[in-house]
Design an enzyme around this catalytic site. Sequence first.
Site, short mmCIF file in Angstrom:
data_model
loop_
_atom_site.label_atom_id
_atom_site.label_comp_id
_atom_site.label_asym_id
_atom_site.label_seq_id
_atom_site.Cartn_x
_atom_site.Cartn_y
_atom_site.Cartn_z
N GLU A 70 0.85 -1.19 0.00
CA GLU A 70 0.00 0.00 0.00
C GLU A 70 0.88 1.24 0.00
OE1 GLU A 70 -2.96 0.14 3.10
OE2 GLU A 70 -3.63 2.14 2.50
N ASN A 80 -6.68 1.64 2.67
CA ASN A 80 -7.40 2.90 2.85
C ASN A 80 -6.96 3.93 1.80
OD1 ASN A 80 -8.55 1.70 5.08
ND2 ASN A 80 -7.23 2.71 6.56
N ASN A 112 -12.20 -0.67 -0.87
CA ASN A 112 -11.53 -1.20 0.32
C ASN A 112 -12.31 -0.83 1.57
OD1 ASN A 112 -9.05 -2.24 1.82
ND2 ASN A 112 -9.22 -0.17 2.65
N GLU A 113 -12.59 -1.81 2.41
CA GLU A 113 -13.17 -1.60 3.75
C GLU A 113 -14.24 -0.50 3.76
OE1 GLU A 113 -10.12 -1.17 6.77
OE2 GLU A 113 -9.58 -3.28 6.60
N TYR A 138 -6.77 -8.51 11.93
CA TYR A 138 -5.46 -8.25 12.55
C TYR A 138 -5.54 -8.69 14.00
CZ TYR A 138 -4.47 -5.37 8.44
OH TYR A 138 -4.26 -4.93 7.16
N GLU A 191 -6.42 -9.07 3.80
CA GLU A 191 -5.59 -8.40 4.82
C GLU A 191 -5.61 -9.29 6.05
OE1 GLU A 191 -6.05 -4.22 5.67
OE2 GLU A 191 -6.61 -3.80 3.59
N GLN A 202 1.37 -6.10 5.78
CA GLN A 202 1.75 -5.77 4.42
C GLN A 202 3.13 -6.38 4.15
OE1 GLN A 202 1.00 -1.61 3.48
NE2 GLN A 202 -1.04 -1.71 4.37
O1 AHR Z 1 -3.06 -2.57 6.30
C1 AHR Z 1 -3.29 -1.34 6.94
C2 AHR Z 1 -4.71 -0.84 6.78
O2 AHR Z 1 -5.56 -1.72 7.47
C3 AHR Z 1 -5.29 -0.81 5.39
O3 AHR Z 1 -4.99 0.35 4.70
C4 AHR Z 1 -6.76 -0.90 5.64
O4 AHR Z 1 -7.45 -1.51 4.60
C5 AHR Z 1 -6.87 -1.63 6.96
O5 AHR Z 1 -7.68 -0.98 7.86
#
Ligand code: AHR
Length: 501
Positions: free
Chosen positions: A27, A72, A172-173, A244, A292, A351
Amino acid sequence: MATARISIDRTNVVATINRRIFGSFVEHLGRCVYDGIYEPDHPTANEDGFRLDVVELVKELGSTTIRYPGGNFVSGYKWEDGVGPRDRRPVRRDLAWHSLESNQVGLEEFGRWCELTGSELMMAVNLGTRGIESALDLLEYANGEAGTALADERVRNGKAEPYDIRMWCLGNEMDGPWQVGHMSSDDYGKIAARTASAMKTADPSLELVVCGSSGSAMPTFGEWERVVLEHSYDSVDYISCHAYYQERNGDLDSYLASSLEMKYFIETVVATADHVKHKLRSKKTIQLSFDEWNIWYLDEHRDSEEVNDEWRFAPRQLEDVYSVADAVVLGNLLITLLQNHDRVGSASLAQLVNVIAPIMTEPGGDSWRQTTFFPFSVTSRLARGEVLTPRIDVGTYETALYGAAPLVDSVATVDAETGTSAVFLVNRSQTESIEVSIDVSGLGASAITEAVTLHDADPYAKNTLADQNRVGLKDLAGASLADGTLTVTLPPVSWSALALG
Ligand code: AHR
């Protein structure tokens, strides 16, 4: 010493491995692109400005598909800013990360970096501030045969052949209030369905990923997937999942069992997607793109000053330094993705460089492997052929977050072509080594060709700029194979892999 028994049934096949399960994510965020993969003044940089030391580490990591350019970031991105002569590219403000974007890297440069690393480019379109028209324009620019305006522009910019990008993320999201252009499930489902349908009109063979939830803790989790898929089911192929994990409140026991939460996440999205399938009387089955997933000490970053109102180029953001325990959890998450590979068709470790990443760099200086690099690279290298679900007979331990959690988790793979197989294991116990007997008689293996473990007396040991090789793989001492039984002793808080031939 505690013991466990595992039995691997050659016929218990989950799926044939699709290499996309070992994808990653680049990203335009912090130092992932600039001062990460790209640093023109670095001694190893090539003519494009890409660091070749990082290219070598990416190849060793074994990541396959690379999701780009966000995240994002994509929700405010104009892809046109990143193509054509570099001296004419505009500097913009990136609202997602409060940074300045030079646009010196865009589709053209990143496409060449993918060729350099042997990666498949997975592209995201902006559905935050933009919509169908810009998605179609980007598709024409990237994938069109010469002879139309935007495809010809690509040719003039030096790329005669189309990029032939197969996988596309529809934004995205969009469920997240932090997202530029955040929408309700109903609004997003409609724009995603229209964009998908237009893109498939241009090329029915595209593989499209609609946004699922940005985490299972979102208040809209489940309902978001249902509404979005009811709008878009016919035109999309995947629904995304993002997750995450981090250790909270010193509760290492729960943290080591994080993969149970990932399993719950996958099962919930599968159930919801299949509910919509049956409701719509569809014959198609939607796959999950877990695009992700990682360890991210998000709570600590929320409290930090690193995302602020000073607009800077490539600030240091989200540069988590990972421990042995983090690597064990990451290895276990990868085991979970493989165990569910029949429905999780694609995944991206988020990432790749510097930003919550397995690879770190210093400007003008070194690049090195974080602890999390090891389970990913070994799994990507050894997992070939088909995934098998083992039957695991092991005790449990109590966790505050997930109740009773099995002490050991495992997955196996077998490659009929080469006659090789592999077993991946974690020991979640903080205190006990566990002796595991594994019935591998169905795999036809005659020897252990590799046996490695990631473990340290200090589960919080890390690799840092000053001590880049503090943590690494060690031989898994004492592993033996006799009469179809593999016997291994797993140290506490460890991830291990064995290759058999
Ligand atoms: O990977 C970091 C961020 O986490 C990304 O930009 C977003 O999609 C997620 O909230």
